[in-house]
Design an enzyme around this catalytic site. Sequence first.
Site, mmCIF file in Angstrom:
data_model
loop_
_atom_site.group_PDB
_atom_site.id
_atom_site.type_symbol
_atom_site.label_atom_id
_atom_site.label_comp_id
_atom_site.label_asym_id
_atom_site.label_seq_id
_atom_site.Cartn_x
_atom_site.Cartn_y
_atom_site.Cartn_z
ATOM 1 N N GLU A 38 9.122 -0.977 -52.005
ATOM 2 C CA GLU A 38 9.221 -1.867 -53.170
ATOM 3 C C GLU A 38 10.634 -2.397 -53.385
ATOM 4 O OE1 GLU A 38 7.900 -0.143 -56.886
ATOM 5 O OE2 GLU A 38 8.387 -1.960 -58.014
ATOM 6 N N LYS A 58 5.459 -3.768 -51.704
ATOM 7 C CA LYS A 58 5.287 -4.051 -53.137
ATOM 8 C C LYS A 58 6.419 -4.962 -53.602
ATOM 9 C CE LYS A 58 4.802 -1.774 -57.626
ATOM 10 N NZ LYS A 58 4.120 -0.689 -58.331
HETATM 11 P P1 13P Z 1 5.306 -3.188 -63.455
HETATM 12 O O1 13P Z 1 4.006 -3.755 -62.933
HETATM 13 O O2 13P Z 1 5.279 -2.847 -64.903
HETATM 14 O O3 13P Z 1 6.487 -4.005 -63.024
HETATM 15 O O4 13P Z 1 5.477 -1.770 -62.757
HETATM 16 C C1 13P Z 1 5.171 -1.620 -61.436
HETATM 17 C C2 13P Z 1 6.056 -0.616 -60.843
HETATM 18 O O5 13P Z 1 5.605 0.368 -60.305
HETATM 19 C C3 13P Z 1 7.493 -0.839 -60.891
HETATM 20 O O6 13P Z 1 8.133 0.062 -60.057
#
Ligand code: 13P
Length: 339
Positions: A177, A219
């Site tokens: 991510e 992500k």
């Molecule tokens: P949000 O969808 O609230 O951005 O959170 C997703 C997430 O796991 C952020 O690390």
Amino acid sequence: MNAQILQATARALVAPNKGILAADESFPTIAKRFQSIGIDSTEANRRDYRNMLFTTPNANEFISGVILFDETLRQSNAEGTPLVDILNAAGIIPGIKVDSGAKSMAGTKGEKITEGLDGLRDRLVEYASLGARFAKWRAVITIGNRIPSVGCIEANAEALARYAALCQEANIVPIVEPEVLMDGDHDIDRCEAVTTQALDAVFSALKRHNVLLEGILLKPNMVISGKDCPQRAGINEVAERTVRCLKRTVPAAVPGIVFLSGGQTAEEATAHLSAMNKGPLPWELSFSYGRALQDPALRAWAGKSDHVSRAQDVFYHRSQCNGAARTGKYTAEMEQRIA
Ligand code: 13P
């Protein structure tokens, strides 16, 4: 590393009509969420809130996996049933956030570096024994005056790749991510340029570290105007720019891309995902939303045990809307069904 296990888990997480619930808020973050509904972040409140989400009837129609925080992976509900057992019984895959947070990065102008690599190999072995089959590590890239710097982008990409290699060694699917934040008044062009730069760095680092691309999920943020941008791009432009950016940077070997919502409203996040899923794509395009899946349910629950069933209806509905967005079939009319 067992490539078959990794690929099977990754594919199951992006099965048709399904996506991931991110419920891995750290102690400070869940405290902030609870504060918005006027309740304290106690161990019992965190347990009851997450139990409410996980026991939502038929949530498994649209939810493939849940990202947990360390505490939750070890926690049982008020009746003594481990929350992990509840997920497994529903056919929902438990996952775990393994980074220890984005910290201020020395030598930069307010940028962040995510920590948590020390001791990670041993923690992953323990997490696997507790039932986690996938993991998450979030890197944060901030857009601002002369940032992000190359140093920040490269250091975060390197950490993501080292994390991903360690996860795969433990047969845990890494969710990679790199989040380019929506904060600021930058336009969508800037977001697209920075997101492209960040993803290029991440995939170079993953290759350097011999990460099996078929056994990860990406992500990312969507390519979107800054929150305070005076002229914010509309749904179709966000969808087109995001797909263009991802096609340029993400190899087709990656089985799935699961977006974060990053501060978009629940409806926006769903509409954007649906618009992107209208055409053919080289990967599954799904969701791993935190706020965009939880916020309406959190408000409906408000910490009250007699609101559980209503909050579960709201959570189910949000999941269903995002499930429809997986095939481009979400419509604004679907929002009326719960009103
Ligand atoms: P949000 O969808 O609230 O951005 O959170 C997703 C997430 O796991 C952020 O690390």
